[in-house]
Write a protein that holds these residues in place. Structure first.
Motif, short mmCIF file in Angstrom:
data_model
loop_
_atom_site.label_atom_id
_atom_site.label_comp_id
_atom_site.label_asym_id
_atom_site.label_seq_id
_atom_site.Cartn_x
_atom_site.Cartn_y
_atom_site.Cartn_z
N TYR A 34 17.57 -13.82 -5.35
CA TYR A 34 17.03 -15.14 -5.71
C TYR A 34 15.69 -15.37 -5.00
O TYR A 34 15.49 -14.95 -3.87
N TYR A 36 13.40 -18.81 -4.06
CA TYR A 36 13.32 -20.26 -4.02
C TYR A 36 11.95 -20.66 -3.47
O TYR A 36 11.32 -19.93 -2.71
N GLN A 38 10.34 -24.07 -1.40
CA GLN A 38 10.66 -25.30 -0.69
C GLN A 38 9.35 -25.99 -0.35
O GLN A 38 8.60 -25.53 0.50
N LEU A 44 15.30 -27.40 -2.15
CA LEU A 44 15.06 -26.06 -2.65
C LEU A 44 14.92 -26.06 -4.17
O LEU A 44 15.71 -26.69 -4.87
N PHE A 88 6.89 -23.05 1.01
CA PHE A 88 7.69 -22.12 1.80
C PHE A 88 8.58 -21.38 0.81
O PHE A 88 9.40 -21.99 0.13
N LEU A 90 11.43 -18.66 -0.14
CA LEU A 90 12.63 -18.07 0.45
C LEU A 90 13.27 -17.10 -0.53
O LEU A 90 13.46 -17.42 -1.70
N GLN A 102 25.15 -17.71 -0.33
CA GLN A 102 23.87 -17.02 -0.32
C GLN A 102 23.43 -16.77 1.12
O GLN A 102 23.76 -17.53 2.03
N HIS A 103 22.65 -15.69 1.28
CA HIS A 103 22.13 -15.32 2.59
C HIS A 103 20.62 -15.24 2.48
O HIS A 103 20.10 -14.52 1.63
N PHE A 104 19.94 -15.99 3.33
CA PHE A 104 18.51 -16.18 3.17
C PHE A 104 17.68 -15.35 4.15
O PHE A 104 18.10 -15.10 5.28
N GLY A 105 16.49 -14.98 3.68
CA GLY A 105 15.49 -14.41 4.57
C GLY A 105 14.81 -15.50 5.37
O GLY A 105 15.12 -16.69 5.22
N ASP A 106 13.87 -15.10 6.22
CA ASP A 106 13.20 -16.05 7.11
C ASP A 106 12.05 -16.79 6.44
O ASP A 106 11.45 -17.67 7.05
N ARG A 109 5.52 -18.63 4.54
CA ARG A 109 4.76 -19.87 4.44
C ARG A 109 3.44 -19.54 3.74
O ARG A 109 2.61 -18.84 4.28
#
Lengths: 113, 113
Positions: A34, A36, A38, A44, A88, A90, A102-106, A109
């Protein structure tokens, strides 16, 4: 264990320039992927998702595109950035199937000048 | 389609005080529910999830949430907050056979010393 890498962490680009953000997942196979966005002070917005190599679904019309050239690689691109593309970004992955978290990256920006 | 409402955009609280972050959802089918936490300039981290079984779920850092089907709520609580709990909290719901969650707009928890 599974990890997700997203880069770069920050990016400053002029209006009209191209964009390429990359995301890779390790330690799992055939994940759902995915992208996203922000915006400041907002929630999101799902941009794209993918359930397999070469399979991309777009949630909103825009000048961004996504590609999945490999099972665990997800790329967000643009040919010409707009000021409104600032935000931002993601990347996230999940195990395929309903009800999976879900597991997100850092995040990246992105500032457009 | 499902929707998620986080009633409070910002919740200020003093350290060691209890806190409740509210989340209501709407869906005509069965749901899976999640709470995520986001620290500044980072991605979202899964805090806890409700998939089935006991309606009270707990996280490793003292947060808990209770699924209330009749009130269509999944409020997040902590009996005593720390400065380090200052972050943005997102509630999310996945309904039916979908694997794509709907996120709330987030609640900013601000813990004052």
């Amino acid at each position: 264990s599974q990890t997700i890498h997203q880069w770069p962490a920050t990016l400053v680009q002029p209006v009209g320039s191209p964009l390429s953000l990359e995301c890779t997942v390790e330690g799992t196979s055939n994940p759902n992927l995915y992208w996203y966005r922000q915006a400041a002070g907002r929630g999101l917005q799902l941009l794209f998702y993918s359930v397999g190599i070469g399979q991309i679904s777009s949630e909103v019309p825009q000048n961004l595109s996504a590609s999945r050239p490999q099972d665990r690689q997800f790329i967000l691109s643009s040919k010409k950035l707009l000021l409104s593309d600032s935000g931002f970004y993601l990347c996230a992955w999940s195990v395929s199937g309903s009800g999976q978290p879900q597991h997100f990256g850092d995040g990246t920006r992105l500032s457009i000048l | 389609a499902q929707s998620v409402t986080q009633l409070d955009s910002q919740v200020p609280v003093f350290e060691e005080a209890p806190v409740e972050l509210r989340c209501n959802y709407s869906s005509s089918v069965s749901v899976y529910l999640f709470w995520y936490v986001q620290y500044p300039n980072q991605g979202l981290q899964l805090l806890l999830k409700y998939l089935s079984g006991s309606t009270l779920v707990e996280s490793i850092n003292g947060f808990e949430a209770e699924f209330n089907k009749s009130q269509t709520s999944f409020h997040l609580r902590k009996p005593s907050v720390h400065i380090s709990d200052t972050a943005e909290y997102f509630c999310a719901v996945t309904a039916g056979g979908s694997y794509i969650p709907t996120f709330g707009r987030g609640t900013s928890l601000i813990v004052h010393p």
